[in-house]
Design a protein around this motif. Structure first.
Motif, PDB file in Angstrom:
ATOM      1  N   ILE A  74       0.842  -1.197   0.000  1.00 56.50           N
ATOM      2  CA  ILE A  74       0.000   0.000   0.000  1.00 56.50           C
ATOM      3  C   ILE A  74       0.877   1.247   0.000  1.00 56.50           C
ATOM      4  O   ILE A  74       0.405   2.347  -0.287  1.00 56.50           O
ATOM      5  CB  ILE A  74      -0.975  -0.042   1.190  1.00 56.50           C
ATOM      6  N   VAL A  75       2.167   1.099   0.342  1.00 60.35           N
ATOM      7  CA  VAL A  75       3.093   2.217   0.163  1.00 60.35           C
ATOM      8  C   VAL A  75       2.977   2.743  -1.259  1.00 60.35           C
ATOM      9  O   VAL A  75       2.979   3.953  -1.507  1.00 60.35           O
ATOM     10  CB  VAL A  75       4.538   1.750   0.447  1.00 60.35           C
ATOM     11  N   VAL A  76       2.850   1.816  -2.226  1.00 60.28           N
ATOM     12  CA  VAL A  76       2.733   2.207  -3.629  1.00 60.28           C
ATOM     13  C   VAL A  76       1.321   2.658  -3.958  1.00 60.28           C
ATOM     14  O   VAL A  76       1.103   3.741  -4.500  1.00 60.28           O
ATOM     15  CB  VAL A  76       3.156   1.050  -4.555  1.00 60.28           C
ATOM     16  N   SER A  77       0.327   1.837  -3.597  1.00 60.01           N
ATOM     17  CA  SER A  77      -1.043   2.121  -4.028  1.00 60.01           C
ATOM     18  C   SER A  77      -1.584   3.411  -3.424  1.00 60.01           C
ATOM     19  O   SER A  77      -2.177   4.239  -4.131  1.00 60.01           O
ATOM     20  CB  SER A  77      -1.965   0.939  -3.680  1.00 60.01           C
ATOM     21  N   GLU A  78      -1.389   3.624  -2.121  1.00 65.25           N
ATOM     22  CA  GLU A  78      -1.900   4.836  -1.491  1.00 65.25           C
ATOM     23  C   GLU A  78      -1.135   6.075  -1.951  1.00 65.25           C
ATOM     24  O   GLU A  78      -1.707   7.161  -2.052  1.00 65.25           O
ATOM     25  CB  GLU A  78      -1.829   4.702   0.027  1.00 65.25           C
ATOM     26  N   SER A  79       0.146   5.897  -2.231  1.00 66.79           N
ATOM     27  CA  SER A  79       0.929   7.036  -2.709  1.00 66.79           C
ATOM     28  C   SER A  79       0.473   7.455  -4.101  1.00 66.79           C
ATOM     29  O   SER A  79       0.349   8.649  -4.399  1.00 66.79           O
ATOM     30  CB  SER A  79       2.412   6.670  -2.727  1.00 66.79           C
ATOM     31  N   LEU A  80       0.225   6.469  -4.957  1.00 69.96           N
ATOM     32  CA  LEU A  80      -0.312   6.785  -6.274  1.00 69.96           C
ATOM     33  C   LEU A  80      -1.679   7.445  -6.159  1.00 69.96           C
ATOM     34  O   LEU A  80      -1.970   8.434  -6.839  1.00 69.96           O
ATOM     35  CB  LEU A  80      -0.408   5.508  -7.116  1.00 69.96           C
ATOM     36  N   TYR A  81      -2.524   6.916  -5.274  1.00 71.83           N
ATOM     37  CA  TYR A  81      -3.868   7.479  -5.108  1.00 71.83           C
ATOM     38  C   TYR A  81      -3.799   8.935  -4.654  1.00 71.83           C
ATOM     39  O   TYR A  81      -4.562   9.785  -5.125  1.00 71.83           O
ATOM     40  CB  TYR A  81      -4.660   6.651  -4.095  1.00 71.83           C
ATOM     41  N   THR A  82      -2.879   9.229  -3.722  1.00 71.68           N
ATOM     42  CA  THR A  82      -2.737  10.608  -3.246  1.00 71.68           C
ATOM     43  C   THR A  82      -2.435  11.567  -4.395  1.00 71.68           C
ATOM     44  O   THR A  82      -3.028  12.647  -4.505  1.00 71.68           O
ATOM     45  CB  THR A  82      -1.626  10.693  -2.187  1.00 71.68           C
ATOM     46  N   THR A 111      -0.131   3.167 -12.980  1.00 72.39           N
ATOM     47  CA  THR A 111      -0.756   2.053 -12.265  1.00 72.39           C
ATOM     48  C   THR A 111      -0.341   0.712 -12.866  1.00 72.39           C
ATOM     49  O   THR A 111      -0.006  -0.236 -12.134  1.00 72.39           O
ATOM     50  CB  THR A 111      -2.282   2.193 -12.298  1.00 72.39           C
ATOM     51  N   LEU A 112      -0.383   0.603 -14.183  1.00 71.71           N
ATOM     52  CA  LEU A 112       0.037  -0.642 -14.828  1.00 71.71           C
ATOM     53  C   LEU A 112       1.513  -0.931 -14.544  1.00 71.71           C
ATOM     54  O   LEU A 112       1.897  -2.092 -14.303  1.00 71.71           O
ATOM     55  CB  LEU A 112      -0.206  -0.557 -16.327  1.00 71.71           C
ATOM     56  N   ALA A 113       2.352   0.089 -14.575  1.00 73.44           N
ATOM     57  CA  ALA A 113       3.774  -0.103 -14.290  1.00 73.44           C
ATOM     58  C   ALA A 113       3.982  -0.581 -12.854  1.00 73.44           C
ATOM     59  O   ALA A 113       4.808  -1.468 -12.591  1.00 73.44           O
ATOM     60  CB  ALA A 113       4.532   1.194 -14.534  1.00 73.44           C
ATOM     61  N   ALA A 114       3.219  -0.015 -11.914  1.00 77.06           N
ATOM     62  CA  ALA A 114       3.346  -0.422 -10.516  1.00 77.06           C
ATOM     63  C   ALA A 114       2.926  -1.884 -10.327  1.00 77.06           C
ATOM     64  O   ALA A 114       3.572  -2.639  -9.590  1.00 77.06           O
ATOM     65  CB  ALA A 114       2.495   0.493  -9.633  1.00 77.06           C
ATOM     66  N   CYS A 115       1.838  -2.293 -10.985  1.00 75.80           N
ATOM     67  CA  CYS A 115       1.398  -3.693 -10.898  1.00 75.80           C
ATOM     68  C   CYS A 115       2.483  -4.638 -11.411  1.00 75.80           C
ATOM     69  O   CYS A 115       2.771  -5.675 -10.796  1.00 75.80           O
ATOM     70  CB  CYS A 115       0.116  -3.894 -11.702  1.00 75.80           C
ATOM     71  N   ALA A 116       3.094  -4.290 -12.534  1.00 70.42           N
ATOM     72  CA  ALA A 116       4.135  -5.143 -13.108  1.00 70.42           C
ATOM     73  C   ALA A 116       5.351  -5.221 -12.189  1.00 70.42           C
ATOM     74  O   ALA A 116       5.932  -6.303 -12.001  1.00 70.42           O
ATOM     75  CB  ALA A 116       4.537  -4.609 -14.481  1.00 70.42           C
ATOM     76  N   LEU A 117       5.748  -4.088 -11.602  1.00 68.56           N
ATOM     77  CA  LEU A 117       6.926  -4.080 -10.746  1.00 68.56           C
ATOM     78  C   LEU A 117       6.725  -4.856  -9.452  1.00 68.56           C
ATOM     79  O   LEU A 117       7.667  -5.458  -8.917  1.00 68.56           O
ATOM     80  CB  LEU A 117       7.317  -2.634 -10.425  1.00 68.56           C
TER      81      LEU A 117
END
Length: 534
Positions: A74-82, A111-117
């Motif tokens: 969620i470090v990634v997901s919430e940061s992207l959402y912010t 978002t797609l790049a984050a999922c892949a990483l």
């Protein structure tokens, strides 16, 4: 204040700063959040002992542990959402449709790049799981599948964060809660059905997580298409400058989220590595109770971010200050009630809910819940830092506090004599210092206010929390509640006294006026054919 484009002429379908601020929309949002709170609370209060009873304490300990480990994504997901939320909210509030489309396309690519990483590290962690964590013998394969299900939930959450920005900006929390409710119902329903048909296993819990991820994402996509038909999922149309802008804010938000998750979720990892899976299961079971206090805050909290952002978009600094100050004061008063009841009545609550063996965790429960009255009430300050693009200091402070907490927690667990209570106490101490000493003062400085601007309104809620907790302890000592009806009666009596004191001593005239207006609105909706006097 960060540089941003001048407001554009409003286009059809643009989200205005005052949309959702009417009594009707506010009432619908509050009712929707309350309905979701009741649903989630009821399900989880039944679901945790249901899993513990079927799986056993040691096996169940893997469930909150899986959630805790995956939460770090969620470090990634919430940061992207912010980042998505800030820039998309500004574009839509200003009626700049072309900028909104560029922002969403760029967010889609990220978002797609984050999922892949994230697929690679989570795949490797799942394969190496028995070597990394203390897993009960014979449950290695099932635990791997459980962690895979939690990882699917995390990847789905990345996409959900992208699509759910529309419902948040449009103040349509009723539709947002529809997706959350469907996801939770699928998660619990699949596990309950599997436990009824086959011997209980962690395999079933993993399957429930995967089903909830798929259903929640499907509903969020449908809501996004309904609310913002002018936006499209087009990562190939990303704008390079917009991607860089989103990445910059995402980077500092990631630092903040990393520290936040250290404070919130490192406790289970420390307890698992130091005390083993049995202690992890016992500690993980009672974590639902502080989670419920967080859920109470979520009844109102999500609505504040869009309101702060709308005022920022039109340059209303005074409006931001008034909104956050009132929110902190009222949240402290509201949260003091559940937190005080839990701390005062925690021992009989644990005995009736999980059994007499858990009554000894009352002190741990107090440490987990007691500080939330202040810390959750200060969360609206973070919306100021997001709106004014001041997340760098917030991130550095939070990650420093996260590191300090882990050091204190390990020291307390290994060399102290407090056991798991030392781990919970270290979190409460560091989190409170972070919010009260540093971030609240920094948020006030951003607005040009006194460092104590957002601390002073918390005094009433803090005093009421202490008084209610002590009253609960005295009530239990005088007449121990041995049944659920007796515990409910004690809680109701304490709540009535709390409500009377708060209404007469701590609420302002404008608070009472707003409360009367809200009651009139609900009564008018129940009986629209007649005038309602209040």
């Amino acid at each position: 204040m960060s540089t941003r484009p001048a407001p554009a002429t409003a286009q059809p379908g643009a989200v205005r700063p005052d949309d959702g601020a009417t009594a009707y929309r506010f009432g619908v949002n509050v009712a929707s959040n309350l309905a979701y709170f009741v649903l989630s609370t009821g399900l989880m209060l039944w679901y945790v002992p249901f899993q513990v009873g079927h799986l056993g304490v040691a096996a169940y300990g893997m469930v909150p542990l899986a959630n805790s480990v995956v939460m770090y994504a969620i470090v990634v997901s919430e940061s992207l959402y912010t980042a998505y939320f800030r820039y998309l909210a500004i574009d839509l509030n200003e009626g700049n449709g072309e900028a909104a489309r560029q922002t969403f396309a760029s967010a889609s690519l990220l978002t797609l790049a984050a999922c892949a990483l994230l697929l690679l590290p989570f795949g490797a962690f799942t394969l190496l799981l028995p070597r990394v964590l203390d897993v009960p013998p014979g449950l290695e394969g099932a635990t791997r599948f459980l962690f895979a299900g939690a990882a699917c939930t995390m990847l789905s959450g990345l996409l959900t964060g992208l699509f759910s920005t529309s419902s948040a900006i449009a103040h349509r929390f009723d539709l947002r809660n529809l997706a959350r409710g469907a996801s939770m119902a699928a998660r619990v329903g699949v596990v309950a059905a599997c436990f009824a048909l086959w011997p209980a296993s962690l395999w079933h819990v993993g399957a429930g997580l995967m089903a909830s991820a798929a259903i929640g994402l499907a509903v969020d996509v449908a809501v996004w298409r309904h609310l913002t038909p002018t936006l499209s999922f087009a990562p190939w149309a990303a704008d390079r400058r917009c991607v860089r802008r989103l990445l910059r804010m995402t980077g500092w938000s990631s630092v903040n989220m990393l520290g936040f998750l250290m404070l919130m979720h490192a406790d289970l990892l420390v307890i698992n590595l130091v005390f083993g899976p049995e202690a992890t299961g016992r500690y993980g079971a009672i974590l639902l109770i502080p989670l419920l206090v967080h859920t109470v805050a979520e009844v109102v909290m999500p609505m504040l971010g869009p309101l702060v952002m709308a005022r920022y978009a039109v340059g209303d600094t005074q409006g931001v200050r008034d909104l956050v100050t009132d929110a902190a004061r009222l949240l402290a008063l509201g949260l003091a009630l559940p937190a005080g009841l839990i701390c005062g009545l925690g021992q009989p609550l644990l005995t009736l809910w999980l059994g007499p063996d858990f009554a000894g965790l009352h002190i741990v429960l107090v440490l987990l819940v007691g500080h939330l009255t202040v810390n959750l009430a200060l969360r609206p300050v973070a919306y100021i830092l997001t709106a004014y693009d001041k997340v760098r200091v917030q991130g550095l402070v939070t990650v420093a506090c996260g590191v300090a907490y882990i050091v204190l927690a390990v020291a307390a667990a290994r060399w102290g004599e407090w056991g798991v209570a030392g781990v919970a106490g270290a979190s409460a101490l560091v989190w409170t210092l972070r919010n009260t000493v540093v971030l609240s003062a920094y948020g006030a400085r951003v607005l040009g206010l006194s460092p104590w601007e957002f601390i002073r309104p918390l005094a009433g809620g803090a005093v009421m929390f202490v008084g209610l907790s002590l009253s609960g302890l005295l009530a239990v000592a005088a007449l121990p509640p041995g049944t659920w009806p007796a515990l409910a009666a004690t809680a109701a009596a304490l709540s009535l006294g709390y409500a009377a004191l708060s209404w007469s001593l701590l609420l302002t005239a404008s608070d009472r006026t707003r409360a009367h207006a809200l009651v009139r609105w609900f009564l008018a909706r129940l009986s629209p054919s007649r005038q309602v006097a209040c």
